[in-house]
Scaffold this motif. Structure first.
Motif, PDB file in Angstrom:
ATOM      1  N   LEU A   1       0.865  -1.185   0.000  1.00 41.34           N
ATOM      2  CA  LEU A   1       0.000   0.000   0.000  1.00 41.34           C
ATOM      3  C   LEU A   1       0.898   1.229   0.000  1.00 41.34           C
ATOM      4  O   LEU A   1       1.597   1.491   0.984  1.00 41.34           O
ATOM      5  N   VAL A   2       0.901   1.977  -1.105  1.00 39.92           N
ATOM      6  CA  VAL A   2       1.796   3.124  -1.220  1.00 39.92           C
ATOM      7  C   VAL A   2       1.069   4.454  -1.002  1.00 39.92           C
ATOM      8  O   VAL A   2       1.725   5.491  -0.885  1.00 39.92           O
ATOM      9  N   LEU A   3      -0.262   4.422  -0.938  1.00 39.32           N
ATOM     10  CA  LEU A   3      -0.993   5.665  -0.724  1.00 39.32           C
ATOM     11  C   LEU A   3      -2.327   5.349  -0.072  1.00 39.32           C
ATOM     12  O   LEU A   3      -3.050   4.447  -0.508  1.00 39.32           O
ATOM     13  N   ASP A   4      -2.647   6.078   0.983  1.00 41.22           N
ATOM     14  CA  ASP A   4      -3.918   5.945   1.702  1.00 41.22           C
ATOM     15  C   ASP A   4      -4.264   7.333   2.199  1.00 41.22           C
ATOM     16  O   ASP A   4      -3.715   7.802   3.189  1.00 41.22           O
ATOM     17  N   GLU A   5      -5.180   8.006   1.489  1.00 40.82           N
ATOM     18  CA  GLU A   5      -5.382   9.426   1.794  1.00 40.82           C
ATOM     19  C   GLU A   5      -6.770   9.884   1.375  1.00 40.82           C
ATOM     20  O   GLU A   5      -7.382   9.333   0.452  1.00 40.82           O
ATOM     21  N   ASP A   6      -7.259  10.898   2.061  1.00 38.26           N
ATOM     22  CA  ASP A   6      -8.486  11.562   1.667  1.00 38.26           C
ATOM     23  C   ASP A   6      -8.296  12.176   0.280  1.00 38.26           C
ATOM     24  O   ASP A   6      -7.263  12.791  -0.002  1.00 38.26           O
ATOM     25  N   ALA A   7      -9.273  12.003  -0.601  1.00 38.48           N
ATOM     26  CA  ALA A   7      -9.116  12.436  -1.994  1.00 38.48           C
ATOM     27  C   ALA A   7      -8.897  13.940  -2.098  1.00 38.48           C
ATOM     28  O   ALA A   7      -8.068  14.398  -2.895  1.00 38.48           O
ATOM     29  N   ASP A   8      -9.627  14.724  -1.309  1.00 38.29           N
ATOM     30  CA  ASP A   8      -9.456  16.174  -1.374  1.00 38.29           C
ATOM     31  C   ASP A   8      -8.065  16.588  -0.903  1.00 38.29           C
ATOM     32  O   ASP A   8      -7.447  17.495  -1.480  1.00 38.29           O
ATOM     33  N   ASP A   9      -7.565  15.941   0.146  1.00 39.14           N
ATOM     34  CA  ASP A   9      -6.212  16.253   0.610  1.00 39.14           C
ATOM     35  C   ASP A   9      -5.185  15.889  -0.453  1.00 39.14           C
ATOM     36  O   ASP A   9      -4.212  16.623  -0.669  1.00 39.14           O
ATOM     37  N   LEU A  10      -5.396  14.765  -1.119  1.00 38.05           N
ATOM     38  CA  LEU A  10      -4.452  14.316  -2.141  1.00 38.05           C
ATOM     39  C   LEU A  10      -4.393  15.301  -3.299  1.00 38.05           C
ATOM     40  O   LEU A  10      -3.305  15.603  -3.814  1.00 38.05           O
ATOM     41  N   ARG A  11      -5.539  15.827  -3.696  1.00 39.87           N
ATOM     42  CA  ARG A  11      -5.569  16.753  -4.833  1.00 39.87           C
ATOM     43  C   ARG A  11      -4.725  18.000  -4.585  1.00 39.87           C
ATOM     44  O   ARG A  11      -4.242  18.627  -5.518  1.00 39.87           O
ATOM     45  N   GLY A  12      -4.535  18.365  -3.334  1.00 36.97           N
ATOM     46  CA  GLY A  12      -3.767  19.565  -3.029  1.00 36.97           C
ATOM     47  C   GLY A  12      -2.316  19.309  -2.690  1.00 36.97           C
ATOM     48  O   GLY A  12      -1.612  20.225  -2.272  1.00 36.97           O
ATOM     49  N   ARG A  13      -1.854  18.076  -2.897  1.00 35.90           N
ATOM     50  CA  ARG A  13      -0.511  17.733  -2.444  1.00 35.90           C
ATOM     51  C   ARG A  13       0.592  18.017  -3.454  1.00 35.90           C
ATOM     52  O   ARG A  13       1.775  17.895  -3.131  1.00 35.90           O
ATOM     53  N   ALA A  14       0.238  18.373  -4.674  1.00 35.69           N
ATOM     54  CA  ALA A  14       1.282  18.582  -5.686  1.00 35.69           C
ATOM     55  C   ALA A  14       0.852  19.644  -6.675  1.00 35.69           C
ATOM     56  O   ALA A  14      -0.332  19.961  -6.821  1.00 35.69           O
ATOM     57  N   VAL A  15       1.848  20.213  -7.368  1.00 38.45           N
ATOM     58  CA  VAL A  15       1.612  21.229  -8.387  1.00 38.45           C
ATOM     59  C   VAL A  15       2.641  21.043  -9.493  1.00 38.45           C
ATOM     60  O   VAL A  15       3.760  20.569  -9.241  1.00 38.45           O
ATOM     61  N   THR A  16       2.272  21.386 -10.716  1.00 42.41           N
ATOM     62  CA  THR A  16       3.201  21.318 -11.841  1.00 42.41           C
ATOM     63  C   THR A  16       3.654  22.733 -12.201  1.00 42.41           C
ATOM     64  O   THR A  16       2.819  23.637 -12.347  1.00 42.41           O
ATOM     65  N   VAL A  17       4.962  22.899 -12.309  1.00 38.88           N
ATOM     66  CA  VAL A  17       5.574  24.190 -12.622  1.00 38.88           C
ATOM     67  C   VAL A  17       6.213  24.092 -14.006  1.00 38.88           C
ATOM     68  O   VAL A  17       6.936  23.134 -14.289  1.00 38.88           O
ATOM     69  N   VAL A  18       5.956  25.093 -14.852  1.00 38.31           N
ATOM     70  CA  VAL A  18       6.427  25.046 -16.240  1.00 38.31           C
ATOM     71  C   VAL A  18       7.138  26.349 -16.587  1.00 38.31           C
ATOM     72  O   VAL A  18       6.682  27.443 -16.220  1.00 38.31           O
ATOM     73  N   GLY A  19       8.263  26.239 -17.312  1.00 38.27           N
ATOM     74  CA  GLY A  19       8.969  27.432 -17.785  1.00 38.27           C
ATOM     75  C   GLY A  19      10.407  27.119 -18.148  1.00 38.27           C
ATOM     76  O   GLY A  19      10.770  25.958 -18.396  1.00 38.27           O
ATOM     77  N   ASN A  20      11.223  28.153 -18.178  1.00 38.36           N
ATOM     78  CA  ASN A  20      12.640  27.986 -18.479  1.00 38.36           C
ATOM     79  C   ASN A  20      13.264  26.974 -17.511  1.00 38.36           C
ATOM     80  O   ASN A  20      13.045  27.035 -16.306  1.00 38.36           O
ATOM     81  N   ALA A  21      14.043  26.030 -18.069  1.00 33.11           N
ATOM     82  CA  ALA A  21      14.570  24.926 -17.263  1.00 33.11           C
ATOM     83  C   ALA A  21      15.392  25.423 -16.077  1.00 33.11           C
ATOM     84  O   ALA A  21      15.287  24.882 -14.966  1.00 33.11           O
ATOM     85  N   LYS A  22      16.223  26.455 -16.285  1.00 31.23           N
ATOM     86  CA  LYS A  22      17.044  26.958 -15.182  1.00 31.23           C
ATOM     87  C   LYS A  22      16.170  27.585 -14.099  1.00 31.23           C
ATOM     88  O   LYS A  22      16.450  27.435 -12.904  1.00 31.23           O
ATOM     89  N   ALA A  23      15.117  28.269 -14.517  1.00 30.79           N
ATOM     90  CA  ALA A  23      14.207  28.872 -13.541  1.00 30.79           C
ATOM     91  C   ALA A  23      13.450  27.780 -12.782  1.00 30.79           C
ATOM     92  O   ALA A  23      13.229  27.893 -11.570  1.00 30.79           O
ATOM     93  N   VAL A  24      13.046  26.742 -13.495  1.00 30.85           N
ATOM     94  CA  VAL A  24      12.376  25.609 -12.847  1.00 30.85           C
ATOM     95  C   VAL A  24      13.313  24.979 -11.819  1.00 30.85           C
ATOM     96  O   VAL A  24      12.907  24.670 -10.700  1.00 30.85           O
ATOM     97  N   ASP A  25      14.579  24.800 -12.191  1.00 36.86           N
ATOM     98  CA  ASP A  25      15.559  24.238 -11.256  1.00 36.86           C
ATOM     99  C   ASP A  25      15.652  25.078  -9.986  1.00 36.86           C
ATOM    100  O   ASP A  25      15.732  24.540  -8.872  1.00 36.86           O
ATOM    101  N   GLU A  26      15.650  26.401 -10.150  1.00 31.89           N
ATOM    102  CA  GLU A  26      15.758  27.292  -8.995  1.00 31.89           C
ATOM    103  C   GLU A  26      14.549  27.146  -8.084  1.00 31.89           C
ATOM    104  O   GLU A  26      14.685  27.108  -6.857  1.00 31.89           O
ATOM    105  N   PHE A  27      13.368  27.048  -8.677  1.00 29.40           N
ATOM    106  CA  PHE A  27      12.160  26.934  -7.862  1.00 29.40           C
ATOM    107  C   PHE A  27      12.080  25.571  -7.170  1.00 29.40           C
ATOM    108  O   PHE A  27      11.668  25.466  -6.017  1.00 29.40           O
ATOM    109  N   VAL A  28      12.482  24.536  -7.885  1.00 31.42           N
ATOM    110  CA  VAL A  28      12.348  23.168  -7.370  1.00 31.42           C
ATOM    111  C   VAL A  28      13.389  22.846  -6.301  1.00 31.42           C
ATOM    112  O   VAL A  28      13.184  21.944  -5.478  1.00 31.42           O
ATOM    113  N   ALA A  29      14.479  23.573  -6.272  1.00 30.63           N
ATOM    114  CA  ALA A  29      15.562  23.287  -5.330  1.00 30.63           C
ATOM    115  C   ALA A  29      15.030  23.156  -3.904  1.00 30.63           C
ATOM    116  O   ALA A  29      14.328  24.042  -3.403  1.00 30.63           O
TER     117      ALA A  29
END
Length: 302
Positions: free
Chosen positions: A214-242
């Protein structure tokens, strides 16, 4: 609609394992599903979903660990078994059985059976009642199981890929009738499916099984807010993701897309604007896929 105040969970497992020789189908699974909840059970083919449901409904044995239904062990327990309905893909029937026979048997077994609701569903799915079940199309056979699962109004209903062969219209009928009837007659429903996006709006809790664990056991609404996708210049993405936990990355030339764990606060929003990065929401299906891949790579989810 989830009743989290219920003292005893509808379905529970502790250390639940199943081995077939050297093959581990389930590996020490622990979870609780609250009463009156629609729970999505997800995972790749062979992940252990059907094995798990078979043990919970006393159609298979655990190698170790325990499972409970409303606090009772289901095996050789008529009271517990009468409170459950298990609709599985490829359900077998006698060679001369017809849908009318299957529904008559269901009416005898399930104390909450609603014959009027069953007739409504039979008409909506355009199911021929007097054709032998072995002569039905795959979609019609799935409709037999769906009708039994819904009209039984069992306190716990397990649907294991119940709609294989159903066309898009019939699948939508299933989703609509399930949600409407659940609102009027709350109960615990476990939906195992690969069509995550189609049922995303139905489910309130998410269980994900991968390679028996079992790798995930979570309330669906909580799960929906657990991640975000960031898009743009690769170097800028690297800076944000650090310093953040990255679930997935894609690159095309100088542009990168990164899905990271966490929510965006005010400071993050200012940094995104400064770096000229855009964000997009992550669908439940993509989240589950990325979390599963992440679990494969790290051995655990944080």
């Amino acid at each position: 609609m989830t009743d989290t105040s219920t003292a005893v969970a509808a379905v529970s497992a502790r250390g639940l394992s199943k081995h077939y020789g050297d093959t581990v189908a389930l590996d020490s699974v622990d979870f609780d599903i609250p009463a009156n909840t629609i729970c999505g059970l997800f995972g790749r083919n062979g992940a252990g979903k059907t094995t798990l449901m078979s043990i919970l409904t006393a159609q298979n044995f655990a190698s170790s660990g325990q499972a409970w239904v409303f606090g009772e062990e289901p095996y050789e327990n008529p009271r517990a078994l009468s409170r459950m309905c298990f609709v599985r893909e490829g359900q077998r029937y006698p060679d001369d059985a017809r849908p009318v026979h299957a529904f008559a048997a269901a009416e005898l077994f399930f104390p909450n059976w609603d014959a009027e609701f069953a007739q409504q569903l039979i008409a909506e799915f355009r199911l021929p009642l007097k054709t032998r079940i072995k002569k039905l199309s795959r979609g019609q056979l799935s409709a037999v199981g769906v009708i039994i699962g819904l009209a039984s109004r069992a306190e716990i209903t397990f649907f294991d890929e119940p709609y294989l062969g159903l066309d898009a219209v019939s699948r939508q009928i299933f989703y609509d009738r399930l949600l409407a009837d659940y609102a009027e007659h709350p109960r615990t429903i476990v939906l195992s499916s690969h069509l995550i996006d189609e049922i995303a709006d139905l489910i309130e809790r998410v269980l994900v099984v991968d390679d028996g664990a079992l790798v995930l056991d979570e309330d669906a609404d909580d799960l929906r807010g657990r991640a975000v996708t960031v898009v743009g210049n690769a170097k800028a993405v690297d800076e944000f993701v650090a310093g953040r936990e990255e679930l997935h990355r894609e690159s095309l030339g100088p542009v990168a897309s990164s899905t990271v764990l966490g929510t965006i606060d005010d400071a993050d929003a200012r940094l995104l604007e400064q770096l000229r990065l855009t964000t997009s929401t992550v669908s439940l299906q993509e989240l589950i896929v990325r979390f599963t891949q992440h679990a494969d790579q790290t051995g655990a989810l944080r």
